[in-house]
Design an enzyme around this catalytic site. Structure first.
Site, PDB file in Angstrom:
ATOM      1  N   ASP A 231       0.866  -1.178   0.000  1.00  0.00           N
ATOM      2  CA  ASP A 231       0.000   0.000   0.000  1.00  0.00           C
ATOM      3  C   ASP A 231       0.901   1.226   0.000  1.00  0.00           C
ATOM      4  OD1 ASP A 231      -2.157  -1.673   0.152  1.00  0.00           O
ATOM      5  OD2 ASP A 231      -2.499  -1.378   2.290  1.00  0.00           O
ATOM      6  N   ASP A 386     -13.576  -4.734  -2.000  1.00  0.00           N
ATOM      7  CA  ASP A 386     -13.414  -4.430  -0.572  1.00  0.00           C
ATOM      8  C   ASP A 386     -14.758  -4.602   0.133  1.00  0.00           C
ATOM      9  OD1 ASP A 386     -10.668  -3.686  -0.595  1.00  0.00           O
ATOM     10  OD2 ASP A 386     -11.200  -1.750  -1.461  1.00  0.00           O
TER      11      ASP A 386
END
Length: 531
Positions: A231, A386
Site C-alpha cells: 500500500d 473491498d
C-alpha cells in the site's frame, strides 16, 4: 543488432529492462523496413489476438515480418508473439495470423479450469534446444486465455508443452525461429537465462551435449501464488512510503505509518521469492493519475530490478484535468503499462460500473473494464473488491446472496452478506461481492483480488466464507487477501477454497512471516509452489 518489435500493446518496458540487465543493448523497430535490417528480432505482445494483428497491419509490419521469418533469421516471439505465428485464433474469428505454423489458437475450457491460465507452471521440453540449455524444470510465468494445441500438422515446431487441463504448446521452434507462450522477462532467474541464450547463443545451433528429453508422461504442475502487496501513499512530508493500516487506518500517533520505501521493499520481496508484487496507490482517488509522476516513477524503477509480474491499482478511471481535457480509463492504463505494470487493478470504479450494469441489464462497452480488456486482454484487468459483512437474521431479509456463517453477528444473526464498499472502505453500496465478481467477469475482467474489511490487519486468518462464495461464483482466478497472520492461514485458504493465489502485506513488511517460510510450509502440506 537486437531489435525489439514494440507495436504498442502491454508492458514492453519490463522486457527492455531484462535485456539491459543481461548486458545487451536494443534497437527499436520504428518503420517497416527496420524489420528486415534486424539480426535478431524479438516480438513480444499481450492482449487480444485481433487487436495485435490490427496494429501490425496498421503499422505496415505484417509483410516485412513474414519476409523476415521466411529467411529463418533468429526470432523470439513471446505470448501473442507465439500465437500470431499461427493461422488464426478463436479469440478473433476472421482475423488471419501470420500463417507460419499450421493450426488455430483455441480457448481453454473454462468448465473445470480457471481462465486465464495465470501463474507459474513448468514446461516439458521435448527436444534439444540451446534456449533451454540449462533449464531444470523451474516454474515459468504464464498469463493467457487461449493456447496453441499440439497436432500432427505442427509437430515439426513442437519444442515444449505444458499441462493445464490438457497439454498445450508452451514453446515452438524450427531452425532459428522460436517462440514461447510464457513471459521470460517475468519468470525470474529461469526466464532471464532463456533470454540470455537467445541473445548470446546460436538459438538454432547444435543440440546441447548431454541433454535428454523429459518423459512424455511426466506431468507439469501449476503452482499456487504467494503475492506481496504494498500500500503506497504520500506521507506528511510528501514522500511515497509503504504503509499498512488496520481496517484501512494508516496513521499511528498522528503520522502515516512508514514501513519502507516502495522500490526497495518490492526488490526485497522479489529476492525472497514473491510470485508477484502488487502496488495499491491508496491516495489515488484524490489525484489525477497521469500527473502522479512519483507513482509512475516507482513502477519504472521497480521494473528495472524486479522480474516477476507487477500490478498497480488506485485511480484507474476516466478523468478530466484542470484544463478541461478528458482522459479515458484506457489512457490512464496505457501510461501505467508503459511505466512497467503488467496488470491494472480496478476498485471503486468497478462498483460504479456494476451498479450501471444492474440498472441496464448489460454493459455498454465504455467501462474501464471493457475498454482495457478489449485492447490488452482479460488477463490485464484485476478487480479489487473491498467487502464487509452485513448480518441478517434470515436470507429473506435481503435480496443479496447470503451465507450461513460460523461466526454469528453481534445479536446472534446466523446469516450475512458481503457488502461492497468504495473510497477505501469508507462508503458502502447496495452491491454484494458475489454479484460484483460475476458481473465484472462478464464484462471482461480476468482476475479477482478479494479483500475483507472485517479481517484486514487482524491476523485472524482469511475469511473463508467470503472467499468460498466468490470462488464458487466465477471461473476466473481469485486472489485471497486480508487476515493472514501465520503460515497455516495460507495452507488453509488454498485447501478450503481452491483459490489460485493468496496475498499479504503487513506480516511480510514487518518480517513476522517470511515469504519463504510460507512456501516451505505449503510444500510440506503437499501444495505446489514456485521454489
Amino acid at each position: 543488432m537486437i531489435s525489439l518489435l514494440d507495436y504498442g500493446a502491454g508492458n514492453v518496458r519490463s522486457l527492455r529492462n531484462a535485456i539491459h540487465a543481461l548486458g545487451f543493448s536494443l534497437t527499436e523497430i520504428a518503420r517497416p523496413e527496420d524489420i528486415l535490417q534486424a539480426e535478431r528480432l524479438i516480438f513480444p505482445g499481450v492482449g487480444a489476438f485481433g487487436a495485435a494483428m490490427e496494429r501490425l497491419h496498421r503499422l505496415g509490419y505484417v509483410e516485412p515480418l513474414k519476409e523476415y521469418l521466411a529467411t529463418g533469421r533468429p526470432f523470439l516471439g513471446i505470448c501473442i508473439g507465439l500465437q500470431a505465428l499461427f493461422e488464426g485464433s478463436e479469440e478473433s474469428p476472421g482475423v488471419a495470423g501470420l500463417g507460419l505454423i499450421p493450426g488455430r489458437i483455441r480457448r481453454f475450457d473454462a468448465s473445470d479450469l480457471s481462465v486465464p491460465h495465470m501463474g507459474w507452471n513448468d514446461a516439458r521440453v521435448e527436444r534439444a534446444s540451446p534456449l533451454f540449455a540449462d533449464y531444470a524444470g523451474e516454474k515459468l510465468y504464464f498469463v493467457h486465455s487461449y493456447r496453441a494445441e499440439p497436432s500432427p500438422e505442427n509437430a515439426d515446431w513442437r519444442l515444449a508443452t505444458t499441462d493445464y487441463g490438457s497439454p498445450f504448446l508452451s514453446a515452438v521452434q524450427r531452425g532459428r525461429v522460436a517462440a514461447v507462450q510464457f513471459h521470460p522477462e517475468k519468470s525470474g532467474a529461469a526466464g532471464l537465462r532463456l533470454l540470455q541464450h537467445f541473445l548470446a547463443a546460436d538459438a538454432g545451433g547444435a543440440p546441447v551435449a548431454g541433454w535428454s528429453p523429459r518423459p512424455a508422461d511426466a506431468p507439469t504442475h501449476f503452482a499456487k501464488r504467494v503475492i506481496a502487496c504494498l500500500d503506497v501513499r504520500a506521507n506528511d512530508a510528501g514522500d511515497l512510503v509503504v504503509t499498512k493500516g488496520d481496517q484501512y487506518d494508516v496513521r499511528e500517533s498522528g503520522e502515516v505509518r512508514n514501513l519502507g520505501k516502495p522500490v526497495e521493499l518490492a526488490q526485497r520481496y522479489y529476492e525472497e521469492g514473491a510470485d508477484e508484487i502488487t502496488f495499491l496507490n491508496i491516495t489515488a482517488f484524490r489525484d489525477f493519475p497521469l500527473a502522479d509522476q512519483p507513482m509512475l516513477e516507482v513502477l519504472r524503477r521497480t521494473s528495472e530490478r524486479v522480474f516477476v509480474p507487477l500490478t498497480i491499482g488506485g485511480g484507474i478511471r476516466a478523468f478530466t484535468d484542470a484544463s478541461g481535457t478528458s482522459y479515458s480509463a484506457l489512457d490512464v492504463a496505457d501510461e501505467y503499462f508503459r511505466s512497467g505494470a503488467d496488470k491494472i487493478s480496478i476498485g471503486s470504479d468497478a462498483v460504479a460500473t456494476v451498479e450501471r450494469y444492474l440498472e441496464r441489464g448489460c454493459g455498454d462497452g465504455t467501462s474501464a473494464i471493457e475498454e482495457i480488456a478489449r485492447v490488452y486482454g482479460n488477463q490485464a484487468v484485476v478487480i479489487s473488491i473491498d467487502p464487509r459483512r452485513v448480518y441478517v437474521r434470515s436470507p429473506d431479509e435481503t435480496r443479496h446472496q447470503t451465507v450461513e456463517t460460523a461466526t454469528p453477528g453481534p445479536d446472534g444473526e446466523r446469516y450475512c452478506w458481503f457488502q461492497c464498499t468504495i473510497k477505501g472502505g469508507r462508503e458502502g453500496r447496495d452491491v454484494d461481492a458475489v454479484e460484483l465478481a460475476r458481473v465484472c467477469e462478464a464484462l471482461g475482467a480476468g482476475e479477482i483480488l478479494l479483500n475483507s474489511i472485517d479481517r484486514d490487519g487482524s491476523g485472524a486468518g482469511f475469511d473463508l466464507e467470503l472467499i468460498g462464495a466468490v470462488r464458487a461464483a466465477v471461473s476466473i482466478p481469485v486472489i485471497a487477501s486480508s487476515g493472514a497472520g501465520c503460515v497455516e492461514h495460507f495452507a488453509e485458504v488454498f485447501a478450503a477454497t481452491g483459490v489460485e493465489a493468496a496475498l499479504a502485506a503487513g506480516i511480510f513488511h514487518r518480517r513476522e512471516v517470511p515469504i519463504q517460510a510460507v512456501k516451505s510450509y505449503l510444500r510440506e502440506q503437499g501444495i505446489e509452489t514456485r521454489v
